[in-house]
Design a protein around this motif. Sequence first.
Motif, PDB file in Angstrom:
ATOM      1  N   GLY A  34       1.031  -0.752   0.116  1.00  0.00           N
ATOM      2  CA  GLY A  34      -0.198  -0.282  -0.156  1.00  0.00           C
ATOM      3  C   GLY A  34       1.066   1.382   0.108  1.00  0.00           C
ATOM      4  N   PRO A  35       0.108   2.258  -0.425  1.00  0.00           N
ATOM      5  CA  PRO A  35       1.231   3.455  -0.622  1.00  0.00           C
ATOM      6  C   PRO A  35       1.672   4.563   0.362  1.00  0.00           C
ATOM      7  N   LEU A  36       0.569   4.318   1.669  1.00  0.00           N
ATOM      8  CA  LEU A  36       0.545   5.085   3.228  1.00  0.00           C
ATOM      9  C   LEU A  36       1.143   4.191   3.984  1.00  0.00           C
ATOM     10  N   PHE A  37       1.766   2.669   3.527  1.00  0.00           N
ATOM     11  CA  PHE A  37       2.293   1.824   4.229  1.00  0.00           C
ATOM     12  C   PHE A  37       3.502   2.561   5.490  1.00  0.00           C
ATOM     13  N   VAL A  38       4.306   3.018   4.943  1.00  0.00           N
ATOM     14  CA  VAL A  38       5.448   2.986   5.937  1.00  0.00           C
ATOM     15  C   VAL A  38       5.107   4.659   6.842  1.00  0.00           C
ATOM     16  N   ASP A  39       4.144   5.467   6.247  1.00  0.00           N
ATOM     17  CA  ASP A  39       3.500   6.118   6.827  1.00  0.00           C
ATOM     18  C   ASP A  39       2.729   5.892   8.217  1.00  0.00           C
ATOM     19  N   LYS A  40       1.582   4.191   7.922  1.00  0.00           N
ATOM     20  CA  LYS A  40       1.144   3.750   8.873  1.00  0.00           C
ATOM     21  C   LYS A  40       1.786   2.578   9.718  1.00  0.00           C
ATOM     22  N   MET A  41       3.203   2.368   9.379  1.00  0.00           N
ATOM     23  CA  MET A  41       4.170   1.600  10.308  1.00  0.00           C
ATOM     24  C   MET A  41       4.171   2.714  11.337  1.00  0.00           C
ATOM     25  N   GLN A  42       4.742   3.599  10.762  1.00  0.00           N
ATOM     26  CA  GLN A  42       5.524   4.563  11.691  1.00  0.00           C
ATOM     27  C   GLN A  42       4.855   5.247  13.173  1.00  0.00           C
ATOM     28  N   ASP A  43       3.909   5.284  12.443  1.00  0.00           N
ATOM     29  CA  ASP A  43       2.502   5.084  13.405  1.00  0.00           C
ATOM     30  C   ASP A  43       1.833   4.352  14.505  1.00  0.00           C
ATOM     31  N   VAL A  45       4.208   1.188  15.223  1.00  0.00           N
ATOM     32  CA  VAL A  45       5.400   1.400  15.923  1.00  0.00           C
ATOM     33  C   VAL A  45       5.384   2.120  16.743  1.00  0.00           C
ATOM     34  N   GLY A  46       5.323   3.707  16.139  1.00  0.00           N
ATOM     35  CA  GLY A  46       5.241   5.116  17.302  1.00  0.00           C
ATOM     36  C   GLY A  46       4.633   4.448  18.358  1.00  0.00           C
ATOM     37  N   LEU A  47       3.294   4.280  18.483  1.00  0.00           N
ATOM     38  CA  LEU A  47       2.421   3.732  19.741  1.00  0.00           C
ATOM     39  C   LEU A  47       3.051   2.835  20.765  1.00  0.00           C
ATOM     40  N   TYR A  48       4.116   1.671  19.884  1.00  0.00           N
ATOM     41  CA  TYR A  48       4.554   0.403  20.951  1.00  0.00           C
ATOM     42  C   TYR A  48       5.288   1.371  21.384  1.00  0.00           C
ATOM     43  N   ILE A  49       5.968   1.955  20.707  1.00  0.00           N
ATOM     44  CA  ILE A  49       7.687   2.777  21.305  1.00  0.00           C
ATOM     45  C   ILE A  49       6.971   3.502  22.836  1.00  0.00           C
ATOM     46  N   SER A  50       6.601   4.626  22.672  1.00  0.00           N
ATOM     47  CA  SER A  50       5.557   5.177  23.583  1.00  0.00           C
ATOM     48  C   SER A  50       4.821   5.559  24.145  1.00  0.00           C
ATOM     49  N   LEU A  51       3.179   4.149  24.043  1.00  0.00           N
ATOM     50  CA  LEU A  51       2.559   4.145  24.773  1.00  0.00           C
ATOM     51  C   LEU A  51       2.063   5.290  25.834  1.00  0.00           C
ATOM     52  N   PRO A  52       0.761   6.134  25.251  1.00  0.00           N
ATOM     53  CA  PRO A  52       0.916   6.796  26.837  1.00  0.00           C
ATOM     54  C   PRO A  52       0.055   5.994  27.430  1.00  0.00           C
ATOM     55  N   ASP A  53      -0.275   6.754  29.111  1.00  0.00           N
ATOM     56  CA  ASP A  53      -1.224   5.982  30.386  1.00  0.00           C
ATOM     57  C   ASP A  53      -2.673   6.312  29.628  1.00  0.00           C
ATOM     58  N   THR A  55      -3.793   4.190  27.561  1.00  0.00           N
ATOM     59  CA  THR A  55      -4.192   2.969  26.126  1.00  0.00           C
ATOM     60  C   THR A  55      -4.534   2.116  25.731  1.00  0.00           C
ATOM     61  N   VAL A  56      -5.288   1.591  25.143  1.00  0.00           N
ATOM     62  CA  VAL A  56      -5.341   0.200  24.852  1.00  0.00           C
ATOM     63  C   VAL A  56      -4.918  -0.130  23.129  1.00  0.00           C
ATOM     64  N   VAL A  57      -5.064  -0.998  22.530  1.00  0.00           N
ATOM     65  CA  VAL A  57      -4.308  -0.804  21.209  1.00  0.00           C
ATOM     66  C   VAL A  57      -4.899  -2.468  20.763  1.00  0.00           C
ATOM     67  N   LEU A  58      -5.970  -1.971  19.858  1.00  0.00           N
ATOM     68  CA  LEU A  58      -6.902  -3.487  18.916  1.00  0.00           C
ATOM     69  C   LEU A  58      -6.526  -3.502  18.109  1.00  0.00           C
ATOM     70  N   ARG A  59      -6.052  -4.586  17.738  1.00  0.00           N
ATOM     71  CA  ARG A  59      -5.613  -5.141  15.885  1.00  0.00           C
ATOM     72  C   ARG A  59      -7.219  -5.773  15.412  1.00  0.00           C
ATOM     73  N   LEU A  60      -7.436  -4.887  14.002  1.00  0.00           N
ATOM     74  CA  LEU A  60      -8.177  -5.506  13.255  1.00  0.00           C
ATOM     75  C   LEU A  60      -7.618  -5.882  12.056  1.00  0.00           C
ATOM     76  N   ASP A  61      -7.882  -6.983  11.467  1.00  0.00           N
ATOM     77  CA  ASP A  61      -7.785  -7.646  10.457  1.00  0.00           C
ATOM     78  C   ASP A  61      -8.501  -8.020   9.007  1.00  0.00           C
ATOM     79  N   GLN A  62      -8.705  -7.310   7.756  1.00  0.00           N
ATOM     80  CA  GLN A  62      -9.577  -7.260   6.993  1.00  0.00           C
ATOM     81  C   GLN A  62      -9.257  -9.200   6.080  1.00  0.00           C
ATOM     82  N   LYS A  63      -9.860  -9.982   6.064  1.00  0.00           N
ATOM     83  CA  LYS A  63      -9.851 -11.064   5.728  1.00  0.00           C
ATOM     84  C   LYS A  63      -9.371 -10.726   3.967  1.00  0.00           C
ATOM     85  N   SER A  64      -8.426 -11.363   2.939  1.00  0.00           N
ATOM     86  CA  SER A  64      -8.094 -11.690   2.279  1.00  0.00           C
ATOM     87  C   SER A  64     -10.163 -11.355   0.410  1.00  0.00           C
TER      88      SER A  64
END
Length: 71
Positions: A34-43, A45-53, A55-64
């Motif tokens: 995807g064209p925005l992959f690098v930008d999304k990945m940086q966002d 990874v930044g959350l995991y490195i410096s997670l605000p107090d 905060t809950v991180v949820l992961r959702l996948d869209q199946k092919s």
Amino acid sequence: MAAEVGRSHTTIRRVRNAFGLRPHPSEKFMLSSGPLFVDKMQDIVGLYISLPDRTVVLRLDQKSQIKALDR
């Protein structure tokens, strides 16, 4: 997880099975083209490195298969 919440491994397994929860799969990795992959990945990874107090991180996948049905 069991140690973190103060429960036994058996209790955690029962809860996961009751709700159909699975640990994050790590046996394969697919790099997005995807064209925005690098930008999304940086966002993300930044959350995991410096997670605000409190905060809950949820992961959702869209199946092919769902993508194919939409076409």
